[in-house]
Design a protein around this motif. Structure first.
Motif, PDB file in Angstrom:
ATOM      1  N   LYS A 163      40.260  34.359  40.076  1.00  0.00           N
ATOM      2  CA  LYS A 163      40.949  35.192  39.089  1.00  0.00           C
ATOM      3  C   LYS A 163      40.904  34.513  37.731  1.00  0.00           C
ATOM      4  O   LYS A 163      41.141  33.312  37.606  1.00  0.00           O
ATOM      5  CB  LYS A 163      42.410  35.425  39.495  1.00  0.00           C
ATOM      6  N   GLY A 164      40.603  35.311  36.730  1.00  0.00           N
ATOM      7  CA  GLY A 164      40.551  34.784  35.373  1.00  0.00           C
ATOM      8  C   GLY A 164      40.271  35.899  34.392  1.00  0.00           C
ATOM      9  O   GLY A 164      40.713  37.038  34.588  1.00  0.00           O
ATOM     10  N   VAL A 165      39.520  35.571  33.353  1.00  0.00           N
ATOM     11  CA  VAL A 165      39.172  36.568  32.336  1.00  0.00           C
ATOM     12  C   VAL A 165      37.662  36.562  32.146  1.00  0.00           C
ATOM     13  O   VAL A 165      36.983  35.567  32.421  1.00  0.00           O
ATOM     14  CB  VAL A 165      39.885  36.287  30.998  1.00  0.00           C
ATOM     15  N   ARG A 166      37.147  37.684  31.685  1.00  0.00           N
ATOM     16  CA  ARG A 166      35.705  37.774  31.456  1.00  0.00           C
ATOM     17  C   ARG A 166      35.298  36.862  30.302  1.00  0.00           C
ATOM     18  O   ARG A 166      35.906  36.886  29.224  1.00  0.00           O
ATOM     19  CB  ARG A 166      35.312  39.212  31.141  1.00  0.00           C
ATOM     20  N   LEU A 167      34.263  36.076  30.522  1.00  0.00           N
ATOM     21  CA  LEU A 167      33.705  35.258  29.438  1.00  0.00           C
ATOM     22  C   LEU A 167      33.274  36.167  28.292  1.00  0.00           C
ATOM     23  O   LEU A 167      33.415  35.804  27.114  1.00  0.00           O
ATOM     24  CB  LEU A 167      32.534  34.433  29.958  1.00  0.00           C
ATOM     25  N   LEU A 209      27.352  37.420  29.043  1.00  0.00           N
ATOM     26  CA  LEU A 209      27.964  38.713  28.747  1.00  0.00           C
ATOM     27  C   LEU A 209      28.085  39.615  29.966  1.00  0.00           C
ATOM     28  O   LEU A 209      28.639  40.713  29.876  1.00  0.00           O
ATOM     29  CB  LEU A 209      27.151  39.429  27.668  1.00  0.00           C
ATOM     30  N   ASP A 210      27.598  39.156  31.104  1.00  0.00           N
ATOM     31  CA  ASP A 210      27.756  39.911  32.350  1.00  0.00           C
ATOM     32  C   ASP A 210      29.255  40.018  32.656  1.00  0.00           C
ATOM     33  O   ASP A 210      29.970  39.018  32.630  1.00  0.00           O
ATOM     34  CB  ASP A 210      27.044  39.173  33.484  1.00  0.00           C
ATOM     35  N   LEU A 214      33.127  34.747  34.653  1.00  0.00           N
ATOM     36  CA  LEU A 214      34.536  34.554  34.327  1.00  0.00           C
ATOM     37  C   LEU A 214      34.846  33.152  33.834  1.00  0.00           C
ATOM     38  O   LEU A 214      34.106  32.197  34.115  1.00  0.00           O
ATOM     39  CB  LEU A 214      35.411  34.804  35.571  1.00  0.00           C
ATOM     40  N   VAL A 215      35.976  33.055  33.136  1.00  0.00           N
ATOM     41  CA  VAL A 215      36.700  31.787  32.983  1.00  0.00           C
ATOM     42  C   VAL A 215      37.907  31.929  33.904  1.00  0.00           C
ATOM     43  O   VAL A 215      38.823  32.698  33.628  1.00  0.00           O
ATOM     44  CB  VAL A 215      37.135  31.539  31.530  1.00  0.00           C
ATOM     45  N   ALA A 216      37.878  31.218  35.027  1.00  0.00           N
ATOM     46  CA  ALA A 216      38.879  31.410  36.083  1.00  0.00           C
ATOM     47  C   ALA A 216      39.952  30.340  36.038  1.00  0.00           C
ATOM     48  O   ALA A 216      39.669  29.174  35.740  1.00  0.00           O
ATOM     49  CB  ALA A 216      38.203  31.404  37.451  1.00  0.00           C
ATOM     50  N   ILE A 234      34.394  27.774  34.814  1.00  0.00           N
ATOM     51  CA  ILE A 234      33.480  28.902  34.697  1.00  0.00           C
ATOM     52  C   ILE A 234      33.084  29.368  36.097  1.00  0.00           C
ATOM     53  O   ILE A 234      32.855  28.553  36.999  1.00  0.00           O
ATOM     54  CB  ILE A 234      32.227  28.506  33.905  1.00  0.00           C
ATOM     55  N   VAL A 235      33.015  30.663  36.290  1.00  0.00           N
ATOM     56  CA  VAL A 235      32.557  31.262  37.544  1.00  0.00           C
ATOM     57  C   VAL A 235      31.378  32.164  37.210  1.00  0.00           C
ATOM     58  O   VAL A 235      31.501  33.088  36.399  1.00  0.00           O
ATOM     59  CB  VAL A 235      33.686  32.050  38.227  1.00  0.00           C
ATOM     60  N   VAL A 236      30.226  31.874  37.825  1.00  0.00           N
ATOM     61  CA  VAL A 236      29.005  32.649  37.578  1.00  0.00           C
ATOM     62  C   VAL A 236      28.556  33.226  38.922  1.00  0.00           C
ATOM     63  O   VAL A 236      27.685  32.664  39.593  1.00  0.00           O
ATOM     64  CB  VAL A 236      27.893  31.781  36.947  1.00  0.00           C
TER      65      VAL A 236
END
Length: 408
Positions: A163-167, A209-210, A214-216, A234-236
């Motif tokens: 859980k986090g926010v979109r990069l 930009l995908d 995320l930054v979780a 970072i979550v990719v």
């Protein structure tokens, strides 16, 4: 703009630099390792618990590299305390969440800024995604012939709800210039010596930009554990863990490709050797290219290698399959050395980047040795290999998994 070191507590004096803080623990059962692993791993690997962790398979302490025992993958989501630990650098300070800052800028950012953890949680729309985090070198220790690097078995991976926010949302606030080609990522961990290259990675702008990148700040409904990147990482999804920067402190928009050791020299595979769809073209050469997405894969989690099963006893073979997010469409099992294959039953789909569980009932009506094999296939037709794809760094091991048991 704040530097990485300006908001760390006890640089170089956290859990990893004080052996007194290490809790050693042994599981009740003996540690059983795959016999294909190098002799040094067979004699030196132990079950040991880092602070906040269950006993994991310790391959090195400085930097810490601990893999998850195979039985934990009987669960679709890997418990936080059992999630593998992987670091390149040994200076890993604990970060005070209240003092942590994320610096967003670079030459391609028109409005650089900093974020606190509270602002990260408050000012952006939260997103949760299920995704496998897997070290690029998972199963390196099973290569034949062996290659250099951390000699991982099967457990340099785990599956979690992040859980986090979109990069993308963060980059939108920074005003990314159209000339931007890559987004560079830096974390709080650092090298023990000035001559050691700092661990900085970049991802292509289109991947940054995908909406799934995320930054979780949470993992399986709880704050990130220290050894898995607290307070934010970072979550990719779909890509190997080399890009999943832990303890992230810096995000920089670049108009030129990142040219440090970790991009130009490490984590590269021979160009054209693997069936990779998502390529990192700004870093690609005729000879090699950065590793990006995971290859399709599966493992057998039950029974364990070497188990003895009573004749006539019910046996349900279990496992998990995963890929880069194209979707697992089939897992097949063979009991005759791959001469014939039968489809297993796929379990619930918890997301395209997540483990997909599967089951396969076996009749135990004949005594003697039994070898089980499993192979997964994804929605774009990729399947596990029957022959190991050799490469210098031991990446992308996705041989069909074999487990031998005895029916007695």
């Amino acid at each position: 703009m704040a530097t990485r070191r300006s908001f760390l507590i006890g640089v170089g004096s956290a859990a990893l630099t004080a052996p007194a803080l290490l809790r050693e623990a042994r599981a009740a059962e003996a540690l059983t390792l795959d016999p294909q692993l190098p002799p040094g791993v067979q004699t030196e690997a132990v079950l040991e618990a880092l602070p906040g962790k269950a006993p994991l398979i310790k391959l090195s302490y400085r930097p810490p590299n601990y893999e998850t025992p195979l039985h934990y993958f009987n669960e679709v989501f890997t418990p936080n305390e059992a999630f593998f630990v992987r670091y390149h650098l040994s200076d890993i300070p604990e970060v005070d969440p209240d003092a942590w800052r994320l610096a967003v800028g670079g030459e391609g950012a028109t409005t650089p800024f900093e974020l606190t953890l509270d602002a990260l949680r408050r000012d952006f729309t939260p997103v949760e995604i299920a995704a496998v985090c897997q070290c690029s070198g998972n199963r390196r220790g099973l290569f034949d012939p062996h290659v250099a690097g951390v000699e991982w078995g099967y457990g340099a991976m785990g599956n979690a709800r992040w859980k986090g926010v979109r990069l993308k949302d963060i980059l939108d606030r920074a005003g990314i210039a159209k000339e931007t080609v890559e987004i560079a990522l830096e974390g709080a961990d650092g090298p023990p010596l000035d001559t050691t290259p700092d661990f900085v990675k970049s991802i292509p702008i289109w991947k940054a930009l995908d909406p799934d990148t995320l930054v979780a700040y949470e993992m399986n409904g709880r704050p990130l554990p220290h050894f898995n990147g607290a307070p934010a990482r970072i979550v990719v999804p779909g890509w190997t863990a080399t890009y999943w920067m832990k303890h992230v402190t810096g995000i920089s928009a670049r108009s030129t490709p990142e040219d440090n050791f970790w991009m130009k020299g490490a984590y590269r595979i021979p160009t054209g050797k693997f069936p990779i769809v998502q390529r990192f073209l700004s870093q690609e050469t005729a000879a090699n290219t950065p590793i990006t997405e995971m290859v399709v894969n599966s493992i057998i989690t039950t029974p364990a290698a070497g188990d003895t099963i009573g004749m006539g006893s019910p046996l349900v073979v279990k496992g998990v399959a995963w890929d880069a997010g194209y979707g697992i469409v089939a897992v097949e099992v063979s009991t005759d050395e791959g001469q014939t294959w039968t489809r297993a039953t796929l379990g619930p789909d918890t997301g395209r980047y997540s483990f997909r569980p599967w089951t396969f009932p076996i009749k135990t009506d004949r005594k003697g040795p039994l070898t089980l094999m499993a192979k997964a296939t994804n929605a774009i037709g990729q399947t596990q290999t029957s022959t190991l794809i050799q490469n210098p760094a031991g990446y992308h091991h996705n041989l069909m998994h074999r487990v031998s048991v005895t029916i007695a």
